[in-house]
Design a protein around this motif. Structure first.
Motif, short mmCIF file in Angstrom:
data_model
loop_
_atom_site.label_atom_id
_atom_site.label_comp_id
_atom_site.label_asym_id
_atom_site.label_seq_id
_atom_site.Cartn_x
_atom_site.Cartn_y
_atom_site.Cartn_z
N ILE A 1 0.83 -1.21 0.00
CA ILE A 1 0.00 0.00 0.00
C ILE A 1 0.86 1.25 0.00
O ILE A 1 0.66 2.16 -0.80
N GLN A 2 1.84 1.31 0.89
CA GLN A 2 2.67 2.51 0.99
C GLN A 2 3.57 2.70 -0.23
O GLN A 2 4.01 3.81 -0.50
N ASN A 3 3.81 1.64 -0.99
CA ASN A 3 4.61 1.73 -2.21
C ASN A 3 3.79 2.21 -3.41
O ASN A 3 4.30 2.33 -4.50
N GLY A 4 2.49 2.42 -3.19
CA GLY A 4 1.64 2.91 -4.27
C GLY A 4 1.25 1.84 -5.27
O GLY A 4 0.95 2.14 -6.42
N GLU A 5 1.25 0.57 -4.84
CA GLU A 5 0.96 -0.53 -5.75
C GLU A 5 -0.51 -0.94 -5.74
O GLU A 5 -0.90 -1.83 -6.51
N VAL A 6 -1.32 -0.32 -4.88
CA VAL A 6 -2.72 -0.71 -4.74
C VAL A 6 -3.62 0.44 -5.19
O VAL A 6 -3.40 1.58 -4.80
N PHE A 7 -4.62 0.10 -5.98
CA PHE A 7 -5.57 1.10 -6.47
C PHE A 7 -6.94 0.82 -5.87
O PHE A 7 -7.36 -0.33 -5.78
N VAL A 8 -7.62 1.88 -5.48
CA VAL A 8 -9.00 1.79 -5.03
C VAL A 8 -9.82 2.70 -5.94
O VAL A 8 -9.55 3.89 -6.02
N ASP A 9 -10.77 2.12 -6.63
CA ASP A 9 -11.61 2.87 -7.57
C ASP A 9 -10.77 3.71 -8.54
O ASP A 9 -10.96 4.91 -8.69
N LYS A 10 -9.78 3.07 -9.17
CA LYS A 10 -8.92 3.65 -10.21
C LYS A 10 -7.91 4.68 -9.73
O LYS A 10 -7.26 5.33 -10.53
N GLU A 11 -7.77 4.86 -8.40
CA GLU A 11 -6.78 5.81 -7.87
C GLU A 11 -5.83 5.09 -6.93
O GLU A 11 -6.26 4.23 -6.16
N VAL A 12 -4.56 5.48 -6.98
CA VAL A 12 -3.59 4.92 -6.06
C VAL A 12 -4.02 5.26 -4.64
O VAL A 12 -4.41 6.40 -4.35
N CYS A 13 -3.96 4.27 -3.75
CA CYS A 13 -4.32 4.50 -2.36
C CYS A 13 -3.13 4.12 -1.48
O CYS A 13 -2.63 3.01 -1.57
N THR A 14 -2.68 5.05 -0.66
CA THR A 14 -1.55 4.78 0.23
C THR A 14 -1.98 4.76 1.69
O THR A 14 -1.14 4.80 2.58
N GLN A 15 -3.28 4.69 1.94
CA GLN A 15 -3.80 4.64 3.30
C GLN A 15 -4.16 3.20 3.64
O GLN A 15 -5.16 2.67 3.16
N ARG A 16 -3.38 2.55 4.48
CA ARG A 16 -3.64 1.14 4.76
C ARG A 16 -4.93 0.93 5.55
O ARG A 16 -5.54 -0.12 5.48
N GLY A 17 -5.38 1.94 6.29
CA GLY A 17 -6.60 1.84 7.06
C GLY A 17 -7.83 2.34 6.31
O GLY A 17 -8.90 2.47 6.90
#
Length: 82
Positions: free
Chosen positions: A40-56
């Motif tokens: 998540i903090q590496n910017g590898e996860v997308f939520v609704d087409k946007e990078v998400c860096t918030q693990r919570g």
């Protein structure tokens, strides 16, 4: 940039939401909380087409989460809506 994705997997949750790091562990994308945090903090996860860096981040039904070629559609478990 276009990404070739695998089939979309549906994940059904009980309750109003699931936190992003817990979702990654539940979906077997990450085997530990530390690994989920790293992705998540590496910017590898997308939520609704946007990078998400918030693990919570609270992931609610209707959200789409993507990591690499894996895509997950979050839905409400029909058991919890009764």
């Amino acid at each position: 940039m276009k990404v070739k994705i695998n089939d979309v997997s549906t994940i059904r949750i009980i309750g109003e939401y699931i936190k992003l790091d817990s979702l990654l562990k539940f979906a077997s994308v990450a085997s530990t909380g530390g690994e989920a945090k790293y992705l998540i903090q590496n910017g590898e996860v997308f939520v609704d087409k946007e990078v998400c860096t918030q693990r919570g981040k609270k992931i609610k039904p209707g959200s789409v989460v993507r990591y690499g070629n894996d895509v997950f559609l979050i839905k409400q478990n029909s058991e919890s809506s009764k």
